[in-house]
Design a protein around this motif. Sequence first.
Motif, PDB file in Angstrom:
ATOM      1  N   ASP A 229      82.630  40.290 101.737  1.00 11.91           N
ATOM      2  CA  ASP A 229      82.042  39.018 102.150  1.00 11.91           C
ATOM      3  C   ASP A 229      81.428  39.212 103.539  1.00 11.91           C
ATOM      4  OD1 ASP A 229      81.259  36.466 102.694  1.00 11.91           O
ATOM      5  OD2 ASP A 229      83.243  35.551 102.525  1.00 11.91           O
ATOM      6  N   CYS A 230      80.115  39.438 103.574  1.00 12.55           N
ATOM      7  CA  CYS A 230      79.437  39.740 104.829  1.00 12.55           C
ATOM      8  C   CYS A 230      79.243  38.517 105.716  1.00 12.55           C
ATOM      9  CB  CYS A 230      78.078  40.384 104.539  1.00 12.55           C
ATOM     10  SG  CYS A 230      78.209  42.062 103.871  1.00 12.55           S
ATOM     11  N   THR A 231      79.556  37.333 105.225  1.00 12.92           N
ATOM     12  CA  THR A 231      79.435  36.138 106.062  1.00 12.92           C
ATOM     13  C   THR A 231      80.576  36.029 107.059  1.00 12.92           C
ATOM     14  OG1 THR A 231      80.610  34.774 104.447  1.00 12.92           O
ATOM     15  CG2 THR A 231      78.210  34.926 104.228  1.00 12.92           C
ATOM     16  N   LYS A 232      81.612  36.848 106.901  1.00 11.26           N
ATOM     17  CA  LYS A 232      82.764  36.825 107.800  1.00 11.26           C
ATOM     18  C   LYS A 232      82.641  37.949 108.830  1.00 11.26           C
ATOM     19  CE  LYS A 232      85.874  34.846 104.328  1.00 11.26           C
ATOM     20  NZ  LYS A 232      87.143  35.028 103.569  1.00 11.26           N
ATOM     21  N   LYS A 233      82.659  37.591 110.117  1.00 10.35           N
ATOM     22  CA  LYS A 233      82.478  38.553 111.192  1.00 10.35           C
ATOM     23  C   LYS A 233      83.580  39.608 111.197  1.00 10.35           C
ATOM     24  CE  LYS A 233      81.732  38.822 116.189  1.00 10.35           C
ATOM     25  NZ  LYS A 233      81.619  38.032 117.453  1.00 10.35           N
ATOM     26  N   ALA A 234      84.821  39.187 110.934  1.00  4.45           N
ATOM     27  CA  ALA A 234      85.939  40.137 110.947  1.00  4.45           C
ATOM     28  C   ALA A 234      85.764  41.195 109.865  1.00  4.45           C
ATOM     29  CB  ALA A 234      87.261  39.396 110.759  1.00  4.45           C
ATOM     30  N   VAL A 235      85.191  40.805 108.734  1.00  2.00           N
ATOM     31  CA  VAL A 235      84.975  41.756 107.643  1.00  2.00           C
ATOM     32  C   VAL A 235      83.867  42.732 108.020  1.00  2.00           C
ATOM     33  CG1 VAL A 235      84.219  41.997 105.245  1.00  2.00           C
ATOM     34  CG2 VAL A 235      85.782  40.152 105.884  1.00  2.00           C
ATOM     35  N   ARG A 236      82.783  42.237 108.616  1.00  2.00           N
ATOM     36  CA  ARG A 236      81.667  43.099 109.002  1.00  2.00           C
ATOM     37  C   ARG A 236      82.081  44.119 110.048  1.00  2.00           C
ATOM     38  NH1 ARG A 236      78.973  38.045 109.574  1.00  2.00           N
ATOM     39  NH2 ARG A 236      78.854  38.370 111.837  1.00  2.00           N
ATOM     40  N   CYS A 252      76.844  45.796 105.443  1.00  2.83           N
ATOM     41  CA  CYS A 252      76.248  44.466 105.573  1.00  2.83           C
ATOM     42  C   CYS A 252      74.984  44.548 106.416  1.00  2.83           C
ATOM     43  CB  CYS A 252      77.234  43.495 106.238  1.00  2.83           C
ATOM     44  SG  CYS A 252      78.770  43.230 105.326  1.00  2.83           S
ATOM     45  N   TRP A 260      72.900  36.906 105.263  1.00  3.90           N
ATOM     46  CA  TRP A 260      73.621  38.163 105.176  1.00  3.90           C
ATOM     47  C   TRP A 260      73.463  38.760 103.788  1.00  3.90           C
ATOM     48  CZ3 TRP A 260      75.173  40.976 109.048  1.00  3.90           C
ATOM     49  CH2 TRP A 260      75.404  40.362 110.278  1.00  3.90           C
TER      50      TRP A 260
END
Length: 586
Positions: A229-236, A252, A260
Amino acid sequence: MAAPKKGRSASSQSKPGRSLALILIAIVALTGGMFLSGHTTPRLGIDLAGGTSITLEAKSGQESAINKTNMDTAVDIMNRRVNGLGVSEAEVQTQGDRNIIVNIPKGTNSKQAREQVGTTAKLYFRPVLALEVQGGAATATPTPSTSTSGSPSPSASQTGDKATSSSSASPSASASATSQGRPVTDALKADATPTPSTSASAATSASPSASATADAATAALQAKYAALDCTKKAVRAVTGDGVKPTDPTVACGQDSQGQWQKFILGPAEVSGTEVKKAQAVFDTQGASGWQVTMDFTSKGSKQFADVTGRLSQNQAPQNEFGIVLDGEVVSNPYVSTSITGGSAQISGSFDQTEAQDLANMLSYGALPLTFTTASVSTVSPALGGEQLHAGLIAGAIGLALVVIYLVVYYRGLSTVAIASLLVSAALTYVIMSLLGPAIGFALNLPAVCGAIVAIGITADSFIVFFERIRDEIREGRSLRPAVERGWPRARRTILVSDFVSFLAAAVLFIVTVGKVQGFAFTLGLTTLLDVVVVFFFTKPLMTILARKKFFAEGHRWSGLDPQRLGAKPPLRRTRRPSAPVDMKEA
């Protein structure tokens, strides 16, 4: 007395007001530009205005060793990133064995600078195997195109669209295949197959266990892609951690609409170290707008030709390659043909800032080490303010001593020198104010020192000219011819002296970094302005004053009194004696 020669010297005597008008018009125009731009004071460096200090720490457990060579290379690349032309006065230096300190002055786009400095991972070109738009409806968007340098890029209507999955499609469906092109599973297997140099028998003799391992790795990558889920900063932030260049990965990136996208990317085909030069250019002859041109090394040229030739045969999105920096896809242009020759250009819906940022990443993105941001702090300008105050006092004292010397020794001529100093100071101030927003110039303490040193250089030019004029008066000439005869000799001396000063400043600017460059830049700028002021203000003003009775007759307070200078008797043209005439009485 011989009449003045006709031609250029006569013109300079008769029309000195033209030169004075030119320099005054230039001052007015530059001053108007300064007020219109809204930057009425020079931008100050971090030591005078404060700013942001960033501490970066090299990460352990990398392929590249943390040593002095790699740290110095990283400092050089970061310095070019944040300094651009080298006069924005951002400081980059090592601290200890594994830390780099970056000081960014107030007034710089500190957020953008922090992003560029913090983006410290290696740069790679990876083929795109699949992509999906997230954070909104999956609409087709134009993709930047890549073409050989000099060839016309496709227009927006010709670019084709990115292959995206419908927003209602299930994650598993979007992960298993792209909406155009071959299935992702086949793409991954194709990237995992032996190279053409490997024999067919070797390829068919692979053990079942190796094939099963490859299938498991492919399934794991597809599952990771489905869950991404590239909309989440922590994931990116952790997407690219621990990924080797030789392995496929997920990543991402953002499209031109700011949405994104998530990608499946193949193994790295070209490293960012193979990009020799990248720059943002504006297409003045077409409709492409801002573009990014790239020049590759000989090794990179071959690698880039191979990957673009292979990708150009695929359907979207598998005809695209991702430019991956710090685990993030900063651009994903498509290719329509093999790009050979070592030069390429990326065109699309770029504005100037986007094109320059991408060119900056391509040019300076390939660091030998990976860094993490250890701390970010604000630097107080209090100490720098005190030093600036002391420096300005020292400059004022020096200027006052120069003026006192000129008044005592040259008397009336000192008005010419003081007026010239004021014009030079006005030009220097206005140009420094304009250079702040134009090229990022920041005035620091060494730059102030360079301006103070320039006072002596400028005063030296006046002294040379005045002494040449007084030498001519000592020879018995009146003031007007003395000015015109003394100027050519003084001009040569002034040009040679200023050339030496400018050459020293240029060498110092090239071989140094940081604050010393500020000193060199200011010294070089003021040296050039000295030539402009002497030629277009001091000399014409002196020509006009030579026509005034106070100076022309050598008043004792003019500084040109022939008696005080020990002048010889005036030069006169002697007449030949006439032939004797015999007188006879009538």
